[in-house]
Design an enzyme around this catalytic site. Structure first.
Site, mmCIF file in Angstrom:
data_model
loop_
_atom_site.group_PDB
_atom_site.id
_atom_site.type_symbol
_atom_site.label_atom_id
_atom_site.label_comp_id
_atom_site.label_asym_id
_atom_site.label_seq_id
_atom_site.Cartn_x
_atom_site.Cartn_y
_atom_site.Cartn_z
ATOM 1 N N ILE A 229 6.634 -2.135 -4.379
ATOM 2 C CA ILE A 229 7.191 -1.131 -5.306
ATOM 3 C C ILE A 229 8.384 -0.401 -4.698
ATOM 4 O O ILE A 229 9.314 -0.015 -5.413
ATOM 5 C CB ILE A 229 6.101 -0.149 -5.799
ATOM 6 C CG1 ILE A 229 6.593 0.598 -7.037
ATOM 7 C CG2 ILE A 229 5.668 0.838 -4.715
ATOM 8 C CD1 ILE A 229 6.977 -0.273 -8.187
ATOM 9 N N SER B 126 8.130 2.332 8.008
ATOM 10 C CA SER B 126 7.230 1.240 7.665
ATOM 11 C C SER B 126 6.915 0.489 8.948
ATOM 12 O O SER B 126 7.796 0.318 9.791
ATOM 13 C CB SER B 126 7.911 0.316 6.646
ATOM 14 O OG SER B 126 6.993 -0.294 5.791
ATOM 15 N N ARG B 127 5.645 0.074 9.092
ATOM 16 C CA ARG B 127 5.231 -0.497 10.374
ATOM 17 C C ARG B 127 5.853 -1.858 10.633
ATOM 18 O O ARG B 127 6.146 -2.224 11.766
ATOM 19 C CB ARG B 127 3.702 -0.634 10.409
ATOM 20 C CG ARG B 127 2.979 0.679 10.278
ATOM 21 C CD ARG B 127 1.542 0.464 9.893
ATOM 22 N NE ARG B 127 1.419 -0.358 8.683
ATOM 23 C CZ ARG B 127 0.282 -0.684 8.109
ATOM 24 N NH1 ARG B 127 -0.846 -0.253 8.613
ATOM 25 N NH2 ARG B 127 0.268 -1.427 7.025
ATOM 26 N N LYS C 288 1.337 6.306 -7.535
ATOM 27 C CA LYS C 288 -0.025 6.225 -8.041
ATOM 28 C C LYS C 288 -0.744 5.099 -7.318
ATOM 29 O O LYS C 288 -0.055 4.231 -6.756
ATOM 30 C CB LYS C 288 -0.059 6.011 -9.553
ATOM 31 C CG LYS C 288 0.859 4.919 -10.104
ATOM 32 C CD LYS C 288 0.650 3.482 -9.773
ATOM 33 C CE LYS C 288 -0.700 2.881 -10.036
ATOM 34 N NZ LYS C 288 -0.667 1.382 -9.846
ATOM 35 N N ASP D 148 -6.216 -0.525 -9.934
ATOM 36 C CA ASP D 148 -4.875 -0.191 -9.421
ATOM 37 C C ASP D 148 -3.852 -0.317 -10.559
ATOM 38 O O ASP D 148 -3.119 0.641 -10.834
ATOM 39 C CB ASP D 148 -4.493 -1.053 -8.213
ATOM 40 C CG ASP D 148 -3.077 -0.746 -7.755
ATOM 41 O OD1 ASP D 148 -2.876 0.300 -7.120
ATOM 42 O OD2 ASP D 148 -2.167 -1.526 -8.082
HETATM 43 P P1 NAP Z 1 2.523 -3.312 -0.856
HETATM 44 O O1 NAP Z 1 3.474 -4.366 -1.315
HETATM 45 O O2 NAP Z 1 1.314 -3.741 -0.107
HETATM 46 O O3 NAP Z 1 3.373 -2.280 -0.009
HETATM 47 C C1 NAP Z 1 2.805 -1.120 0.576
HETATM 48 C C2 NAP Z 1 3.351 -0.983 1.988
HETATM 49 O O4 NAP Z 1 2.754 0.169 2.584
HETATM 50 C C3 NAP Z 1 2.987 -2.150 2.885
HETATM 51 O O5 NAP Z 1 3.957 -3.152 2.825
HETATM 52 C C4 NAP Z 1 2.877 -1.510 4.254
HETATM 53 O O6 NAP Z 1 4.120 -1.664 4.934
HETATM 54 C C5 NAP Z 1 2.674 -0.027 4.002
HETATM 55 N N1 NAP Z 1 1.357 0.467 4.435
HETATM 56 C C6 NAP Z 1 1.146 1.647 5.081
HETATM 57 N N2 NAP Z 1 -0.157 1.829 5.317
HETATM 58 C C7 NAP Z 1 -0.789 0.765 4.840
HETATM 59 C C8 NAP Z 1 -2.148 0.393 4.807
HETATM 60 N N3 NAP Z 1 -3.120 1.188 5.301
HETATM 61 N N4 NAP Z 1 -2.470 -0.792 4.238
HETATM 62 C C9 NAP Z 1 -1.504 -1.594 3.735
HETATM 63 N N5 NAP Z 1 -0.176 -1.272 3.730
HETATM 64 C C10 NAP Z 1 0.168 -0.105 4.282
HETATM 65 O O7 NAP Z 1 1.996 -2.461 -2.107
HETATM 66 P P2 NAP Z 1 2.808 -2.028 -3.399
HETATM 67 O O8 NAP Z 1 2.604 -3.013 -4.493
HETATM 68 O O9 NAP Z 1 4.192 -1.675 -3.043
HETATM 69 O O10 NAP Z 1 1.971 -0.745 -3.834
HETATM 70 C C11 NAP Z 1 1.999 0.436 -3.069
HETATM 71 C C12 NAP Z 1 1.573 1.583 -3.970
HETATM 72 O O11 NAP Z 1 2.483 1.654 -5.082
HETATM 73 C C13 NAP Z 1 0.180 1.367 -4.580
HETATM 74 O O12 NAP Z 1 -0.498 2.608 -4.621
HETATM 75 C C14 NAP Z 1 0.469 0.841 -5.964
HETATM 76 O O13 NAP Z 1 -0.524 1.168 -6.918
HETATM 77 C C15 NAP Z 1 1.757 1.544 -6.297
HETATM 78 N N6 NAP Z 1 2.567 0.814 -7.286
HETATM 79 C C16 NAP Z 1 2.762 -0.521 -7.201
HETATM 80 C C17 NAP Z 1 3.480 -1.183 -8.186
HETATM 81 C C18 NAP Z 1 3.766 -2.668 -8.138
HETATM 82 O O14 NAP Z 1 4.332 -3.208 -9.084
HETATM 83 N N7 NAP Z 1 3.436 -3.362 -7.057
HETATM 84 C C19 NAP Z 1 3.987 -0.476 -9.268
HETATM 85 C C20 NAP Z 1 3.834 0.885 -9.292
HETATM 86 C C21 NAP Z 1 3.107 1.526 -8.305
HETATM 87 P P3 NAP Z 1 4.115 -1.739 6.541
HETATM 88 O O15 NAP Z 1 3.047 -2.728 6.930
HETATM 89 O O16 NAP Z 1 5.493 -2.159 6.886
HETATM 90 O O17 NAP Z 1 3.773 -0.337 7.016
#
Ligand code: NAP
Length: 309
Positions: free
Chosen positions: A14, A36-37, A90, A168
């Protein structure tokens, strides 16, 4: 006017799909740092954690937290303690106490905490809310069915405790529901389907009702292939309303009301954040999260086939 300097935490799907492009083309904000890690963002300062970013960039005005919900509380608390305004993606947090305490902490410190629901900024939601205010709801149905392998590839956190599973994306529907239905909504019954090898549900069915007893049914499913469905249908005493594409397309009595707009959602979300920063105000509405928590509290639990990526 000087732009607000933003640091972004958690560079994943996101952050790259929405936050970075919207911040790079924004007259109110300037993206200056990322934490970011495991990854970096070109053209700005990069850090492996938020603490490092806060100490190296003391002039940041605000922090946008895009990590999974299990990591929200610690990051938001750290940012607020450093005197920064906070935007939370969210779902708000892993537990209801976490978000309650964050809201209180932000208010005590006179900082903006925007516990955002991006779907509420979808183009169809505000007109749907206005339309519903003038009608009496008779029943409603939510169908939120998507293929988790397409939309959440490799996201292990979503299957862990506190990761929400199918809620989610499903909580986006509940955020729209609680925004546009004039009466408060309660969960009456739920069935949650957990894969044998996972800690979060892959599907859920919720029977809800308004305070006045109007039935609302919701089906959430992560196993859905084919046409992806993020629809909400409302029958009232004066016509029907449908929101499709997660709120980006509005139909009234079957007639499309405006062109589909998938791009403006996060621009409107950041415009709201700018207002909250200027007012140093907190905007937290955890009713969608309460509905999910209540489904976990009273829902029947079924174990279904193990899930593999
Ligand atoms: P994602 O692709 O997994 O990205 C989240 C990033 O957060 C990871 O790449 C990771 O980067 C970092 N992170 C820090 N602490 C973490 C942990 N304990 N476990 C895993 N990752 C961790 O997820 P995302 O889809 O972007 O979603 C993130 C949030 O945005 C969620 O709450 C989701 O509901 C919300 N969201 C997502 C979307 C969508 O379309 N995907 C839309 C709206 C909202 P590092 O490893 O580099 O730290």
């Amino acid at each position: 006017m000087q732009r607000l300097r933003v640091g972004l935490v958690g560079i994943g799907k996101i952050a790259r799909d929405q936050h970075i492009p919207v911040l790079r083309d924004n007259e109110k904000f300037e993206l200056v740092a990322a934490a970011s890690r495991n990854t970096r963002v070109d053209g700005i300062a990069n850090f492996t954690d938020l603490a490092g970013m806060l100490s190296a960039c003391p002039d940041l005005d605000c922090i946008a937290i895009c990590t999974p919900p299990q990591a929200h509380f610690a990051a938001a608390r750290l940012a607020l303690d450093a005197g920064k305004h906070v935007l939370l993606e969210k779902p708000p947090a892993a537990t209801t106490r976490e978000i309650a305490l964050l809201a209180a902490h932000a208010a005590r410190r006179g900082l903006a905490l925007f516990q955002s629901w991006h779907s509420r900024f979808a183009i169809g939601v505000a007109p749907a809310r206005a339309w519903m205010l003038e009608r009496r709801l008779q029943h409603a149905r939510i169908l939120w069915k998507e293929d988790v392998r397409v939309w959440h590839p490799g996201q292990q956190w979503i299957w862990q405790a506190g990761g929400y599973g199918v809620f989610d994306p499903g909580i986006n529907a509940l955020s729209i529901l609680t925004e546009i239905v004039p009466q408060e909504v309660l969960v009456s019954a739920a069935r949650l389907e957990f894969p044998a090898n996972r800690q979060a549900p892959i599907a859920a069915q919720l029977k809800m009702r308004t305070e006045g007893g109007v039935p609302i049914l919701a089906e959430f499913d992560f196993r859905h292939t084919g046409v992806q469905t993020w629809d909400m249908e409302f029958a009232t005493d004066h016509g029907s309303l449908k929101l499709a594409l997660g709120g980006s397309q509005l139909f009234i009595d079957g007639v499309a009301q405006q062109p589909v707009d998938l791009r403006g959602e996060y621009a409107r979300l950041y415009a709201r954040f700018a207002q909250l920063c200027a007012a140093r105000a907190t905007e937290v509405d955890w009713r969608p999260m309460q509905l999910v928590a209540d489904a976990f509290l009273i829902g029947e639990r079924a174990t279904v086939e193990a899930f593999s990526d």
